[in-house]
Scaffold this motif. Sequence first.
Motif, PDB file in Angstrom:
ATOM      1  N   GLU A 131      44.934  43.636  52.446  1.00 23.09           N
ATOM      2  CA  GLU A 131      44.850  43.968  51.019  1.00 23.09           C
ATOM      3  C   GLU A 131      46.099  43.513  50.273  1.00 23.09           C
ATOM      4  O   GLU A 131      46.028  43.082  49.113  1.00 23.09           O
ATOM      5  CB  GLU A 131      44.636  45.473  50.852  1.00 23.09           C
ATOM      6  CG  GLU A 131      43.240  45.909  51.302  1.00 23.09           C
ATOM      7  CD  GLU A 131      43.047  47.408  51.223  1.00 23.09           C
ATOM      8  OE1 GLU A 131      44.074  48.126  51.163  1.00 23.09           O
ATOM      9  OE2 GLU A 131      41.887  47.863  51.240  1.00 23.09           O
ATOM     10  N   SER A 132      47.258  43.585  50.931  1.00 24.31           N
ATOM     11  CA  SER A 132      48.487  43.102  50.316  1.00 24.31           C
ATOM     12  C   SER A 132      48.430  41.596  50.119  1.00 24.31           C
ATOM     13  O   SER A 132      48.809  41.074  49.068  1.00 24.31           O
ATOM     14  CB  SER A 132      49.685  43.466  51.196  1.00 24.31           C
ATOM     15  OG  SER A 132      50.867  42.923  50.675  1.00 24.31           O
ATOM     16  N   GLU A 133      47.930  40.874  51.133  1.00 19.44           N
ATOM     17  CA  GLU A 133      47.782  39.419  51.019  1.00 19.44           C
ATOM     18  C   GLU A 133      46.792  39.065  49.919  1.00 19.44           C
ATOM     19  O   GLU A 133      46.987  38.099  49.186  1.00 19.44           O
ATOM     20  CB  GLU A 133      47.324  38.833  52.353  1.00 19.44           C
ATOM     21  CG  GLU A 133      48.397  38.858  53.429  1.00 19.44           C
ATOM     22  CD  GLU A 133      47.906  38.293  54.743  1.00 19.44           C
ATOM     23  OE1 GLU A 133      46.673  38.090  54.871  1.00 19.44           O
ATOM     24  OE2 GLU A 133      48.731  38.035  55.630  1.00 19.44           O
ATOM     25  N   LYS A 134      45.723  39.877  49.824  1.00 18.49           N
ATOM     26  CA  LYS A 134      44.716  39.601  48.800  1.00 18.49           C
ATOM     27  C   LYS A 134      45.294  39.750  47.402  1.00 18.49           C
ATOM     28  O   LYS A 134      44.979  38.978  46.495  1.00 18.49           O
ATOM     29  CB  LYS A 134      43.515  40.535  48.963  1.00 18.49           C
ATOM     30  CG  LYS A 134      42.367  40.241  47.992  1.00 18.49           C
ATOM     31  CD  LYS A 134      41.196  41.161  48.241  1.00 18.49           C
ATOM     32  CE  LYS A 134      40.034  40.798  47.326  1.00 18.49           C
ATOM     33  NZ  LYS A 134      40.358  40.882  45.908  1.00 18.49           N
ATOM     34  N   SER A 135      46.179  40.746  47.212  1.00 18.26           N
ATOM     35  CA  SER A 135      46.782  40.914  45.886  1.00 18.26           C
ATOM     36  C   SER A 135      47.658  39.726  45.526  1.00 18.26           C
ATOM     37  O   SER A 135      47.742  39.316  44.368  1.00 18.26           O
ATOM     38  CB  SER A 135      47.601  42.203  45.839  1.00 18.26           C
ATOM     39  OG  SER A 135      48.744  42.102  46.673  1.00 18.26           O
ATOM     40  N   ILE A 136      48.316  39.122  46.540  1.00 18.45           N
ATOM     41  CA  ILE A 136      49.123  37.929  46.295  1.00 18.45           C
ATOM     42  C   ILE A 136      48.214  36.760  45.950  1.00 18.45           C
ATOM     43  O   ILE A 136      48.474  35.991  45.029  1.00 18.45           O
ATOM     44  CB  ILE A 136      49.984  37.596  47.532  1.00 18.45           C
ATOM     45  CG1 ILE A 136      51.007  38.715  47.766  1.00 18.45           C
ATOM     46  CG2 ILE A 136      50.667  36.244  47.366  1.00 18.45           C
ATOM     47  CD1 ILE A 136      51.789  38.574  49.043  1.00 18.45           C
ATOM     48  N   VAL A 137      47.113  36.623  46.699  1.00 19.69           N
ATOM     49  CA  VAL A 137      46.159  35.553  46.424  1.00 19.69           C
ATOM     50  C   VAL A 137      45.572  35.699  45.033  1.00 19.69           C
ATOM     51  O   VAL A 137      45.427  34.725  44.286  1.00 19.69           O
ATOM     52  CB  VAL A 137      45.028  35.547  47.488  1.00 19.69           C
ATOM     53  CG1 VAL A 137      43.897  34.613  47.072  1.00 19.69           C
ATOM     54  CG2 VAL A 137      45.591  35.129  48.840  1.00 19.69           C
ATOM     55  N   ASP A 138      45.245  36.940  44.652  1.00 18.83           N
ATOM     56  CA  ASP A 138      44.650  37.186  43.332  1.00 18.83           C
ATOM     57  C   ASP A 138      45.583  36.743  42.209  1.00 18.83           C
ATOM     58  O   ASP A 138      45.122  36.307  41.149  1.00 18.83           O
ATOM     59  CB  ASP A 138      44.308  38.666  43.174  1.00 18.83           C
ATOM     60  CG  ASP A 138      43.091  39.062  44.003  1.00 18.83           C
ATOM     61  OD1 ASP A 138      42.379  38.155  44.459  1.00 18.83           O
ATOM     62  OD2 ASP A 138      42.872  40.261  44.193  1.00 18.83           O
ATOM     63  N   SER A 139      46.899  36.838  42.413  1.00 20.53           N
ATOM     64  CA  SER A 139      47.832  36.449  41.366  1.00 20.53           C
ATOM     65  C   SER A 139      47.864  34.945  41.161  1.00 20.53           C
ATOM     66  O   SER A 139      48.371  34.469  40.154  1.00 20.53           O
ATOM     67  CB  SER A 139      49.246  36.945  41.697  1.00 20.53           C
ATOM     68  OG  SER A 139      49.796  36.222  42.782  1.00 20.53           O
ATOM     69  N   THR A 140      47.352  34.186  42.122  1.00 23.75           N
ATOM     70  CA  THR A 140      47.303  32.731  41.992  1.00 23.75           C
ATOM     71  C   THR A 140      45.874  32.211  41.893  1.00 23.75           C
ATOM     72  O   THR A 140      45.642  31.018  42.045  1.00 23.75           O
ATOM     73  CB  THR A 140      48.004  32.059  43.190  1.00 23.75           C
ATOM     74  OG1 THR A 140      47.347  32.458  44.407  1.00 23.75           O
ATOM     75  CG2 THR A 140      49.464  32.457  43.265  1.00 23.75           C
ATOM     76  N   THR A 141      44.929  33.121  41.636  1.00 24.86           N
ATOM     77  CA  THR A 141      43.520  32.744  41.593  1.00 24.86           C
ATOM     78  C   THR A 141      42.929  33.050  40.229  1.00 24.86           C
ATOM     79  O   THR A 141      43.170  34.114  39.661  1.00 24.86           O
ATOM     80  CB  THR A 141      42.726  33.509  42.684  1.00 24.86           C
ATOM     81  OG1 THR A 141      43.285  33.213  43.965  1.00 24.86           O
ATOM     82  CG2 THR A 141      41.262  33.105  42.664  1.00 24.86           C
ATOM     83  N   ASP A 142      42.153  32.123  39.704  1.00 19.06           N
ATOM     84  CA  ASP A 142      41.462  32.335  38.441  1.00 19.06           C
ATOM     85  C   ASP A 142      40.314  33.315  38.650  1.00 19.06           C
ATOM     86  O   ASP A 142      39.448  33.097  39.507  1.00 19.06           O
ATOM     87  CB  ASP A 142      40.935  30.995  37.923  1.00 19.06           C
ATOM     88  CG  ASP A 142      40.118  31.159  36.665  1.00 19.06           C
ATOM     89  OD1 ASP A 142      40.636  31.745  35.714  1.00 19.06           O
ATOM     90  OD2 ASP A 142      38.958  30.711  36.646  1.00 19.06           O
ATOM     91  N   ALA A 143      40.305  34.394  37.879  1.00 22.86           N
ATOM     92  CA  ALA A 143      39.322  35.462  38.090  1.00 22.86           C
ATOM     93  C   ALA A 143      37.896  34.992  37.837  1.00 22.86           C
ATOM     94  O   ALA A 143      36.970  35.437  38.504  1.00 22.86           O
ATOM     95  CB  ALA A 143      39.654  36.648  37.181  1.00 22.86           C
ATOM     96  N   LEU A 144      37.707  34.097  36.876  1.00 25.99           N
ATOM     97  CA  LEU A 144      36.348  33.674  36.518  1.00 25.99           C
ATOM     98  C   LEU A 144      35.736  32.754  37.559  1.00 25.99           C
ATOM     99  O   LEU A 144      34.586  32.941  37.966  1.00 25.99           O
ATOM    100  CB  LEU A 144      36.362  32.984  35.157  1.00 25.99           C
ATOM    101  CG  LEU A 144      35.022  32.412  34.684  1.00 25.99           C
ATOM    102  CD1 LEU A 144      33.999  33.520  34.467  1.00 25.99           C
ATOM    103  CD2 LEU A 144      35.207  31.601  33.400  1.00 25.99           C
ATOM    104  N   THR A 145      36.490  31.758  38.003  1.00 24.99           N
ATOM    105  CA  THR A 145      35.917  30.709  38.858  1.00 24.99           C
ATOM    106  C   THR A 145      36.240  30.865  40.335  1.00 24.99           C
ATOM    107  O   THR A 145      35.565  30.266  41.180  1.00 24.99           O
ATOM    108  CB  THR A 145      36.428  29.340  38.403  1.00 24.99           C
ATOM    109  OG1 THR A 145      37.857  29.296  38.549  1.00 24.99           O
ATOM    110  CG2 THR A 145      36.059  29.073  36.950  1.00 24.99           C
TER     111      THR A 145
END
Length: 420
Positions: A131-145
């Motif tokens: 979950e910690s890694e996912k939060s880091i990934v989410d910060s570099t990922t476009d939410a829409l696409t």
Amino acid sequence: MQDTAEYKHTLLVVEDNVVNREILCNILEENFNIITASNGLDGLNFMREHYKEISVVILDINMPVMNGYEFIEVVKEDIKLSKIPIVVTTVHSSINEEIRCLDMGVFDFIAKPYIPKLILTRINNIIRLLESEKSIVDSTTDALTGVKNRKGYYEDLERFAALPDAANRTVGIVYMDINGLKEVNDEEDHTAGDLLIKNVVETAKQVFYDAELYRMGGDEFIILSFDESESSLGKKVMKLKTCWTENVSASLGMVLTKGMENIEAGVAAADRNMYEEKTKYYEERADHNKFFRKILNSDMLRLAGAMTEFLPGGFLAFRLDTGELIHYNKDIVNMLGYKSSKEMRQMVNNNIKNVVHPDDYNLLRAGVNVVKHRASGINTVELRLTMKNGNLRLITMGIKAVTTVTFGEMAYVFIITDKY
């Protein structure tokens, strides 16, 4: 929707021994959803079908049909499955087995006989880490696409530059700008616009399935496709173009570059190439765009030109297809240091390309393209003009694009500020 506090992660337990399987289920079932399989092949088939639901796999090594090593080999070759951590059950004396599993990419071990508190702690730690890694990934990922965003792009550039063979890697760069997004947002709504963006991205991902795709903002995307030749990159771009429909398309600019340190320069070149295709797109759709319906005849154009002699500040008009100067007033002539309009016309060969500094001409064209997409209003661009003596003059200009019967598409340019 299920409340977050009640959410349970799903674990896949692959174990052929009924007793061991039951013990694990009894330890874990209060905190997790448990799915079981009695051999590696059954576990693999379930994993392929439900990989999005599974948080952790708990795996025995010695099983019939497909043993644990074979299971791990197959999983690690599958890009979707390989992201799911595997925890192997072992006995305390199996050091060689643990070393082999670690070499294959196993995440952790659970020793037999099972200690409930230790098992729960290890599984919970793995999930917290995920979950910690996912939060880091989410910060570099476009939410829409779901593709990487601008932050992810710049982080990847640093990572690519650090690769041992960075100077020798060939990178195919495609700059992609979605067609008609503004019209969809204006005439329908932003939900329809979001759908258009997602459809374009999904189409691009199908063609460039092994490339990196980034959303740089709004309707602009960058595709980085590695180890391409000019031929292979061109074929993929052509294939992508054949996938477009009347309502789902994007303008593309392509460049092949060598060396990771040259990616940014390649992106700038691909962006310029994209604008050429974007211009053609709007030319072909002229009859369907209301901002192309304003028609001026030559008499009206001459009248507009005459009126500009009384306007404060410089003014000029030029054809978009050839760059031919149609009109400019005395202020422009004086600003650039010419004695007369005739001298300026001769010196610049009557072409806007010889008035605007060569490095800034694409900025001017980009500014024109932006305003062409609007139903009304002007666009402002800051660039340099070349004077008669070769000096440069930094100015801010307002641009308005129109379509005329006599000269086709044209741009009117008004000098707003002069920073010379």
